[in-house]
Design a protein around this motif. Sequence first.
Motif, PDB file in Angstrom:
ATOM      1  N   GLU A  67      -8.459  11.761   7.053  1.00  0.00           N
ATOM      2  CA  GLU A  67      -8.696  11.285   5.684  1.00  0.00           C
ATOM      3  C   GLU A  67      -7.543  11.777   4.819  1.00  0.00           C
ATOM      4  O   GLU A  67      -7.114  12.920   4.927  1.00  0.00           O
ATOM      5  CB  GLU A  67     -10.037  11.807   5.159  1.00  0.00           C
ATOM      6  CG  GLU A  67     -11.228  11.167   5.851  1.00  0.00           C
ATOM      7  CD  GLU A  67     -12.542  11.455   5.131  1.00  0.00           C
ATOM      8  OE1 GLU A  67     -12.499  12.083   4.053  1.00  0.00           O
ATOM      9  OE2 GLU A  67     -13.590  11.035   5.653  1.00  0.00           O
ATOM     10  N   LEU A  68      -7.065  10.865   3.943  1.00  0.00           N
ATOM     11  CA  LEU A  68      -5.816  11.155   3.244  1.00  0.00           C
ATOM     12  C   LEU A  68      -5.827  10.537   1.855  1.00  0.00           C
ATOM     13  O   LEU A  68      -6.339   9.430   1.665  1.00  0.00           O
ATOM     14  CB  LEU A  68      -4.652  10.581   4.064  1.00  0.00           C
ATOM     15  CG  LEU A  68      -3.218  10.859   3.641  1.00  0.00           C
ATOM     16  CD1 LEU A  68      -2.884  12.332   3.863  1.00  0.00           C
ATOM     17  CD2 LEU A  68      -2.251   9.996   4.459  1.00  0.00           C
ATOM     18  N   GLU A  69      -5.266  11.235   0.885  1.00  0.00           N
ATOM     19  CA  GLU A  69      -5.024  10.688  -0.453  1.00  0.00           C
ATOM     20  C   GLU A  69      -3.533  10.775  -0.727  1.00  0.00           C
ATOM     21  O   GLU A  69      -2.926  11.834  -0.560  1.00  0.00           O
ATOM     22  CB  GLU A  69      -5.792  11.490  -1.522  1.00  0.00           C
ATOM     23  CG  GLU A  69      -7.282  11.218  -1.550  1.00  0.00           C
ATOM     24  CD  GLU A  69      -7.957  11.848  -2.770  1.00  0.00           C
ATOM     25  OE1 GLU A  69      -7.234  12.424  -3.619  1.00  0.00           O
ATOM     26  OE2 GLU A  69      -9.187  11.750  -2.876  1.00  0.00           O
ATOM     27  N   ILE A  70      -2.939   9.653  -1.128  1.00  0.00           N
ATOM     28  CA  ILE A  70      -1.500   9.638  -1.395  1.00  0.00           C
ATOM     29  C   ILE A  70      -1.210   8.704  -2.563  1.00  0.00           C
ATOM     30  O   ILE A  70      -1.914   7.698  -2.754  1.00  0.00           O
ATOM     31  CB  ILE A  70      -0.714   9.220  -0.116  1.00  0.00           C
ATOM     32  CG1 ILE A  70       0.792   9.410  -0.306  1.00  0.00           C
ATOM     33  CG2 ILE A  70      -1.046   7.794   0.321  1.00  0.00           C
ATOM     34  CD1 ILE A  70       1.599   9.320   0.989  1.00  0.00           C
ATOM     35  N   GLY A  71      -0.223   9.043  -3.366  1.00  0.00           N
ATOM     36  CA  GLY A  71       0.123   8.235  -4.537  1.00  0.00           C
ATOM     37  C   GLY A  71       1.466   7.541  -4.367  1.00  0.00           C
ATOM     38  O   GLY A  71       2.392   8.098  -3.784  1.00  0.00           O
ATOM     39  N   PHE A  72       1.559   6.313  -4.883  1.00  0.00           N
ATOM     40  CA  PHE A  72       2.815   5.565  -4.860  1.00  0.00           C
ATOM     41  C   PHE A  72       3.046   4.913  -6.216  1.00  0.00           C
ATOM     42  O   PHE A  72       2.102   4.663  -6.969  1.00  0.00           O
ATOM     43  CB  PHE A  72       2.797   4.466  -3.798  1.00  0.00           C
ATOM     44  CG  PHE A  72       2.813   4.961  -2.379  1.00  0.00           C
ATOM     45  CD1 PHE A  72       3.937   5.570  -1.853  1.00  0.00           C
ATOM     46  CD2 PHE A  72       1.693   4.800  -1.558  1.00  0.00           C
ATOM     47  CE1 PHE A  72       3.962   6.022  -0.538  1.00  0.00           C
ATOM     48  CE2 PHE A  72       1.712   5.248  -0.248  1.00  0.00           C
ATOM     49  CZ  PHE A  72       2.849   5.866   0.258  1.00  0.00           C
ATOM     50  N   LYS A  73       4.302   4.593  -6.506  1.00  0.00           N
ATOM     51  CA  LYS A  73       4.633   3.826  -7.711  1.00  0.00           C
ATOM     52  C   LYS A  73       4.359   2.355  -7.411  1.00  0.00           C
ATOM     53  O   LYS A  73       4.931   1.792  -6.474  1.00  0.00           O
ATOM     54  CB  LYS A  73       6.104   4.044  -8.080  1.00  0.00           C
ATOM     55  CG  LYS A  73       6.484   3.586  -9.477  1.00  0.00           C
ATOM     56  CD  LYS A  73       7.939   3.913  -9.760  1.00  0.00           C
ATOM     57  CE  LYS A  73       8.339   3.528 -11.169  1.00  0.00           C
ATOM     58  NZ  LYS A  73       7.848   4.450 -12.186  1.00  0.00           N
ATOM     59  N   SER A  74       3.496   1.733  -8.197  1.00  0.00           N
ATOM     60  CA  SER A  74       3.044   0.372  -7.873  1.00  0.00           C
ATOM     61  C   SER A  74       4.173  -0.652  -7.886  1.00  0.00           C
ATOM     62  O   SER A  74       4.193  -1.580  -7.078  1.00  0.00           O
ATOM     63  CB  SER A  74       1.939  -0.064  -8.848  1.00  0.00           C
ATOM     64  OG  SER A  74       2.439  -0.111 -10.168  1.00  0.00           O
ATOM     65  N   VAL A  75       5.144  -0.495  -8.801  1.00  0.00           N
ATOM     66  CA  VAL A  75       6.247  -1.459  -8.905  1.00  0.00           C
ATOM     67  C   VAL A  75       7.028  -1.499  -7.589  1.00  0.00           C
ATOM     68  O   VAL A  75       7.340  -2.577  -7.058  1.00  0.00           O
ATOM     69  CB  VAL A  75       7.199  -1.072 -10.069  1.00  0.00           C
ATOM     70  CG1 VAL A  75       8.360  -2.053 -10.159  1.00  0.00           C
ATOM     71  CG2 VAL A  75       6.444  -1.043 -11.387  1.00  0.00           C
ATOM     72  N   PHE A  76       7.336  -0.318  -7.038  1.00  0.00           N
ATOM     73  CA  PHE A  76       8.085  -0.250  -5.781  1.00  0.00           C
ATOM     74  C   PHE A  76       7.247  -0.772  -4.613  1.00  0.00           C
ATOM     75  O   PHE A  76       7.756  -1.440  -3.716  1.00  0.00           O
ATOM     76  CB  PHE A  76       8.518   1.193  -5.491  1.00  0.00           C
ATOM     77  CG  PHE A  76       9.493   1.748  -6.498  1.00  0.00           C
ATOM     78  CD1 PHE A  76      10.304   0.910  -7.248  1.00  0.00           C
ATOM     79  CD2 PHE A  76       9.617   3.121  -6.693  1.00  0.00           C
ATOM     80  CE1 PHE A  76      11.214   1.417  -8.173  1.00  0.00           C
ATOM     81  CE2 PHE A  76      10.521   3.639  -7.601  1.00  0.00           C
ATOM     82  CZ  PHE A  76      11.324   2.787  -8.346  1.00  0.00           C
ATOM     83  N   LEU A  77       5.972  -0.454  -4.648  1.00  0.00           N
ATOM     84  CA  LEU A  77       5.067  -0.875  -3.571  1.00  0.00           C
ATOM     85  C   LEU A  77       4.979  -2.404  -3.512  1.00  0.00           C
ATOM     86  O   LEU A  77       5.028  -3.008  -2.428  1.00  0.00           O
ATOM     87  CB  LEU A  77       3.687  -0.271  -3.837  1.00  0.00           C
ATOM     88  CG  LEU A  77       2.710  -0.125  -2.672  1.00  0.00           C
ATOM     89  CD1 LEU A  77       3.367   0.518  -1.472  1.00  0.00           C
ATOM     90  CD2 LEU A  77       1.504   0.699  -3.111  1.00  0.00           C
ATOM     91  N   LEU A  78       4.884  -3.036  -4.669  1.00  0.00           N
ATOM     92  CA  LEU A  78       4.819  -4.499  -4.727  1.00  0.00           C
ATOM     93  C   LEU A  78       6.120  -5.129  -4.242  1.00  0.00           C
ATOM     94  O   LEU A  78       6.106  -6.155  -3.547  1.00  0.00           O
ATOM     95  CB  LEU A  78       4.509  -4.953  -6.161  1.00  0.00           C
ATOM     96  CG  LEU A  78       3.077  -4.685  -6.637  1.00  0.00           C
ATOM     97  CD1 LEU A  78       2.971  -4.822  -8.151  1.00  0.00           C
ATOM     98  CD2 LEU A  78       2.089  -5.632  -5.958  1.00  0.00           C
TER      99      LEU A  78
END
Length: 376
Positions: A318-329
């Motif tokens: 189980e994992l929680e991780i954050g990303f910048k949505s603009v880069f992810l898209l």
Amino acid sequence: MKFVVSSTELLSHLQAISRVISNKNTLPILDNFLFELKNDELVATASDLESTLITTIPLDSSVGEGVIAFPAKILTDTLKEFPEQPLTFDIDLTSLAVKITSENGVFSIVGQNGEDFPKLPQREESGIVDITVDSDVLLTGVNKTLFATADDELRPVMNGIFIELGNNDLTFVASDAHKLVRYKRLDGRSEVESSFILPKKPASLLRNILPKEENPVKVEFDDKNAFFTLSNYKLICRLVEGNYPSYNSVIPKNNPNVLTIDRVELYNTLKRVSVFSNPASNLIKFELKTNELVVSAQDIDFSISARERLQCEYEGQELEIGFKSVFLLEILSNISSANVMVELSDPTRAGIFLPYDNENADEDVLMLLMPMMINA
């Protein structure tokens, strides 16, 4: 000198090369196209000193030879308004007066001395490396990587596409320190192992002219310049000087947590949820459990939040991780497979995004995205 040319054919070629012309040219002559007439062909050139794009246009008929510089904006703006028809250009090389005759009218322009146009860079024959690349390989390599290049004045090597020629593959790499794309083609090989950094502007010029190209492209480069020769176009550009960072060292090797999910479904969820993220950070949080992904975002300042649950295949802790949505898209929109595979190790290390099913066996696409601190 005098020549007859199709209005739409001329406009098509001039619009392609006009993208080179800068709005802030230091030399006034660079606001012009250079026209050279010889052997029943019109060779048109546009340049900003860093990049030069040359096109060859077949003519219906011509008389004489010579060179003249034409005001680019006036010529392209005029040609846009013509329906398809032959145009006659009558040029007095002494007074530089140009008369353009259409079916129903006459247009007069004054050109400039073509000899004032900057001379083209010459190849250094001693250190030249050349390779022939299929146009679709070069186009796809540029398309897959161009979006990941940086705009960093302090590190100019990051502002281009690193093209690496190997005995077994041809590799395109771009990174802005937040995201990285490595695109390998196993059907592109070179006898000599070498590399160069292609600046962003000539890369986008190539992306514009390559879709029309059916034949292989000849690529030559030395320490300073690269030369791309197509059927009707030739691009000459100054390369970015310096050594590209060792990109392989930043790609995490052991990633035990693997997520497989429908790419379009994830993309659409991100578009909806990212509306609720903080505009300054664009932070999106992934919560991963067995066969379940929860995508969430919040903006504490406005007391708004969003949370969506998606079905997926997930193997790992189980994992929680954050990303910048603009880069992810951006990354998801540049992967073409129906499903995407995300390999993760822990919340502080980069996530690797891969196409789940590669349509082309000669392609190897890897995209990497650095995470963001969730509690920042």
